[in-house]
Design a protein around this motif. Structure first.
Motif, PDB file in Angstrom:
ATOM      1  N   MET A 111     -19.655 -25.204 -55.562  1.00  0.00           N
ATOM      2  CA  MET A 111     -18.762 -25.897 -56.488  1.00  0.00           C
ATOM      3  C   MET A 111     -17.608 -26.506 -55.708  1.00  0.00           C
ATOM      4  O   MET A 111     -17.198 -25.984 -54.658  1.00  0.00           O
ATOM      5  N   PHE A 132     -25.202 -21.099 -62.278  1.00  0.00           N
ATOM      6  CA  PHE A 132     -23.907 -21.325 -61.644  1.00  0.00           C
ATOM      7  C   PHE A 132     -23.804 -20.669 -60.273  1.00  0.00           C
ATOM      8  O   PHE A 132     -23.333 -21.281 -59.326  1.00  0.00           O
ATOM      9  N   ARG A 167     -13.613 -19.426 -57.724  1.00  0.00           N
ATOM     10  CA  ARG A 167     -14.685 -19.497 -58.697  1.00  0.00           C
ATOM     11  C   ARG A 167     -14.867 -18.140 -59.353  1.00  0.00           C
ATOM     12  O   ARG A 167     -14.636 -17.096 -58.727  1.00  0.00           O
ATOM     13  N   LEU A 206     -20.147 -30.221 -67.077  1.00  0.00           N
ATOM     14  CA  LEU A 206     -18.972 -29.818 -66.321  1.00  0.00           C
ATOM     15  C   LEU A 206     -17.782 -30.468 -67.017  1.00  0.00           C
ATOM     16  O   LEU A 206     -17.754 -31.699 -67.179  1.00  0.00           O
ATOM     17  N   TYR A 216     -25.033 -22.547 -57.168  1.00  0.00           N
ATOM     18  CA  TYR A 216     -24.462 -23.844 -56.831  1.00  0.00           C
ATOM     19  C   TYR A 216     -23.169 -23.713 -56.037  1.00  0.00           C
ATOM     20  O   TYR A 216     -22.311 -22.889 -56.351  1.00  0.00           O
ATOM     21  N   ASN A 263     -18.595 -18.667 -65.211  1.00  0.00           N
ATOM     22  CA  ASN A 263     -19.075 -20.022 -64.891  1.00  0.00           C
ATOM     23  C   ASN A 263     -17.927 -21.024 -64.832  1.00  0.00           C
ATOM     24  O   ASN A 263     -17.972 -22.106 -65.446  1.00  0.00           O
ATOM     25  N   VAL A 307     -18.407 -24.788 -66.657  1.00  0.00           N
ATOM     26  CA  VAL A 307     -19.757 -25.258 -66.337  1.00  0.00           C
ATOM     27  C   VAL A 307     -20.775 -24.581 -67.232  1.00  0.00           C
ATOM     28  O   VAL A 307     -20.701 -23.369 -67.474  1.00  0.00           O
ATOM     29  N   GLU A 349     -27.164 -32.537 -58.023  1.00  0.00           N
ATOM     30  CA  GLU A 349     -25.711 -32.699 -57.966  1.00  0.00           C
ATOM     31  C   GLU A 349     -25.223 -33.146 -59.339  1.00  0.00           C
ATOM     32  O   GLU A 349     -25.812 -34.048 -59.945  1.00  0.00           O
ATOM     33  N   CYS A 377     -14.692 -32.384 -60.842  1.00  0.00           N
ATOM     34  CA  CYS A 377     -15.406 -31.159 -60.522  1.00  0.00           C
ATOM     35  C   CYS A 377     -16.862 -31.530 -60.212  1.00  0.00           C
ATOM     36  O   CYS A 377     -17.424 -32.422 -60.868  1.00  0.00           O
ATOM     37  N   TYR A 378     -17.456 -30.863 -59.232  1.00  0.00           N
ATOM     38  CA  TYR A 378     -18.863 -31.133 -58.973  1.00  0.00           C
ATOM     39  C   TYR A 378     -19.601 -29.851 -58.614  1.00  0.00           C
ATOM     40  O   TYR A 378     -19.012 -28.880 -58.153  1.00  0.00           O
ATOM     41  N   ALA A 379     -20.914 -29.894 -58.852  1.00  0.00           N
ATOM     42  CA  ALA A 379     -21.798 -28.773 -58.541  1.00  0.00           C
ATOM     43  C   ALA A 379     -22.943 -29.308 -57.694  1.00  0.00           C
ATOM     44  O   ALA A 379     -23.515 -30.358 -57.994  1.00  0.00           O
ATOM     45  N   TRP A 400     -26.545 -28.194 -55.511  1.00  0.00           N
ATOM     46  CA  TRP A 400     -27.593 -27.306 -54.980  1.00  0.00           C
ATOM     47  C   TRP A 400     -28.901 -28.076 -55.004  1.00  0.00           C
ATOM     48  O   TRP A 400     -29.042 -29.019 -54.220  1.00  0.00           O
TER      49      TRP A 400
END
Length: 114
Positions: free
Chosen positions: A34, A29, A71, A4, A32, A76, A24, A102, A95-97, A99
């Motif tokens: 975001m 993607f 998004r 990321l 997840y 992505n 990302v 993490e 930024c974080y993802a 599902w």
């Protein structure tokens, strides 16, 4: 390898605007959620905005009506459009993802100052 990478931070005057982007790679993607967190000096990291595929965005109360998260599942990417910036928005933005796992980006500095 999951990556990321944030971009778009910088110095802006109060009332100005900035657009943060996060590219990302290395994960599914679309699956997840975001989002963006921020951390100001001496403070805890806080959630700014979050968006999942097929769900509406959620925002921290302090940024509602000023920030917009979006998004692009085809590219992505996730973005954070920030308007009417205030000195209290100064922080490192991450930024974080989320599902199955993490993931976090390294962060980008946003400074709001005259």
């Amino acid at each position: 390898q999951v990556q990321l990478v944030e971009s778009g931070g910088g110095l802006v005057r109060p009332g100005g605007s900035l657009r943060l982007s996060c590219a990302v790679s290395g994960l599914s993607f679309r699956a997840y959620a975001m989002g963006w967190y921020r951390q100001a000096p001496g403070k805890s990291r806080e959630l700014v905005a979050r968006i999942a595929t097929g769900s509406g965005p959620t925002y921290a109360e302090s940024v509602k009506d000023r920030f917009t998260i979006s998004r692009d599942n085809a590219k992505n990417m996730v973005a954070l459009q920030m308007t009417n910036l205030k000195p209290e928005d100064t922080a490192v933005y991450f930024c974080y993802a989320q599902w199955a796992n993490e993931y976090w980006g390294p962060g980008t500095q946003v400074t709001v100052s005259s």
